[in-house]
Design an enzyme around this catalytic site. Sequence first.
Site, PDB file in Angstrom:
ATOM      1  N   CYS A  42      -7.302   7.515  -1.155  1.00 18.75           N
ATOM      2  CA  CYS A  42      -5.871   7.476  -1.512  1.00 18.75           C
ATOM      3  C   CYS A  42      -5.504   8.590  -2.488  1.00 18.75           C
ATOM      4  O   CYS A  42      -4.322   8.772  -2.808  1.00 18.75           O
ATOM      5  CB  CYS A  42      -5.490   6.107  -2.074  1.00 18.75           C
ATOM      6  SG  CYS A  42      -5.191   4.890  -0.774  1.00 18.75           S
ATOM      7  N   ASP A  45      10.391   3.682   5.673  1.00 20.77           N
ATOM      8  CA  ASP A  45       9.729   4.077   6.915  1.00 20.77           C
ATOM      9  C   ASP A  45       9.730   5.600   7.087  1.00 20.77           C
ATOM     10  O   ASP A  45      10.758   6.257   6.934  1.00 20.77           O
ATOM     11  CB  ASP A  45      10.431   3.408   8.103  1.00 20.77           C
ATOM     12  CG  ASP A  45       9.595   3.477   9.361  1.00 20.77           C
ATOM     13  OD1 ASP A  45       8.345   3.471   9.263  1.00 20.77           O
ATOM     14  OD2 ASP A  45      10.195   3.531  10.453  1.00 20.77           O
ATOM     15  N   HIS A  46       8.556   6.150   7.398  1.00 26.44           N
ATOM     16  CA  HIS A  46       8.358   7.594   7.563  1.00 26.44           C
ATOM     17  C   HIS A  46       8.742   8.394   6.322  1.00 26.44           C
ATOM     18  O   HIS A  46       9.196   9.532   6.419  1.00 26.44           O
ATOM     19  CB  HIS A  46       9.102   8.108   8.805  1.00 26.44           C
ATOM     20  CG  HIS A  46       8.456   7.646  10.078  1.00 26.44           C
ATOM     21  ND1 HIS A  46       8.513   6.343  10.501  1.00 26.44           N
ATOM     22  CD2 HIS A  46       7.713   8.299  10.984  1.00 26.44           C
ATOM     23  CE1 HIS A  46       7.841   6.227  11.634  1.00 26.44           C
ATOM     24  NE2 HIS A  46       7.337   7.403  11.942  1.00 26.44           N
ATOM     25  N   HIS A 104      -0.226   5.174   5.640  1.00 24.96           N
ATOM     26  CA  HIS A 104      -0.649   3.796   5.916  1.00 24.96           C
ATOM     27  C   HIS A 104       0.364   3.161   6.861  1.00 24.96           C
ATOM     28  O   HIS A 104       1.553   3.486   6.820  1.00 24.96           O
ATOM     29  CB  HIS A 104      -0.693   2.965   4.632  1.00 24.96           C
ATOM     30  CG  HIS A 104      -1.805   3.331   3.708  1.00 24.96           C
ATOM     31  ND1 HIS A 104      -3.112   2.946   3.910  1.00 24.96           N
ATOM     32  CD2 HIS A 104      -1.806   4.046   2.558  1.00 24.96           C
ATOM     33  CE1 HIS A 104      -3.863   3.408   2.928  1.00 24.96           C
ATOM     34  NE2 HIS A 104      -3.103   4.086   2.086  1.00 24.96           N
ATOM     35  N   HIS A 150       1.505   8.466   1.035  1.00 27.04           N
ATOM     36  CA  HIS A 150       1.469   8.427  -0.426  1.00 27.04           C
ATOM     37  C   HIS A 150       0.220   9.135  -0.948  1.00 27.04           C
ATOM     38  O   HIS A 150      -0.631   9.588  -0.175  1.00 27.04           O
ATOM     39  CB  HIS A 150       1.570   6.988  -0.970  1.00 27.04           C
ATOM     40  CG  HIS A 150       0.313   6.169  -0.877  1.00 27.04           C
ATOM     41  ND1 HIS A 150       0.135   4.978  -1.541  1.00 27.04           N
ATOM     42  CD2 HIS A 150      -0.847   6.373  -0.205  1.00 27.04           C
ATOM     43  CE1 HIS A 150      -1.048   4.489  -1.280  1.00 27.04           C
ATOM     44  NE2 HIS A 150      -1.667   5.295  -0.479  1.00 27.04           N
ATOM     45  N   GLU A 172      -1.507  -3.241   3.078  1.00 30.03           N
ATOM     46  CA  GLU A 172      -1.668  -1.790   3.165  1.00 30.03           C
ATOM     47  C   GLU A 172      -2.661  -1.446   4.275  1.00 30.03           C
ATOM     48  O   GLU A 172      -2.510  -0.449   4.982  1.00 30.03           O
ATOM     49  CB  GLU A 172      -2.151  -1.216   1.835  1.00 30.03           C
ATOM     50  CG  GLU A 172      -2.152   0.304   1.807  1.00 30.03           C
ATOM     51  CD  GLU A 172      -2.563   0.852   0.454  1.00 30.03           C
ATOM     52  OE1 GLU A 172      -1.673   1.141  -0.356  1.00 30.03           O
ATOM     53  OE2 GLU A 172      -3.777   0.952   0.205  1.00 30.03           O
TER      54      GLU A 172
HETATM   55 NI    NI Z   1      -3.556   5.122   0.397  1.00 28.80          NI
END
Ligand code: NI
Length: 148
Positions: free
Chosen positions: A43, A89-90, A51, A24, A137
């Site tokens: 981030c 996922d992925h 993550h 992300h 996270e």
């Molecule tokens: Ni992040």
Amino acid sequence: MQKNNVDTEIMVYLTRKERFNAAHKLWVEEWSEEKNKALFGKCSNKNWHGHNYDLYITVKGTPDPTTGFIMNVKDLSKIIKEFVIDKLDHSNLNLDVEFIPKGTQPTTENLVILIWQQIAPHIQKHNAILHCVKLYETENIYAEYFGE
Ligand code: NI
């Protein structure tokens, strides 16, 4: 229904843990790079980052007198896999996931709400009640949502 010693319905909480990995970027388009970096830190990395998420789904209910189950954990696991893990996922959480509306910041806080909305109706069909969606996270930070 089973009763406890204060004559209310017995309530047991059952948690299933799942994992997913996703990329992300936290970014506000209208802001400068400096302002984004100052607020979102790593981030906000331009070229994304990943993550390893740990997801805890807790349901509640009264154990069935015959099976002893609140709901079949295999069904719970299937619901989480089909409606959450297979989609996240992925993936790239900013771009790829149909249940994350475009322009939604893919923070842990927003993800727990969206994950709740994905699975709550399916859990209800199994006569259990969704109690909490908890998402880590990193090992040091998590968000929880109780449907309020
Ligand atoms: Ni992040």
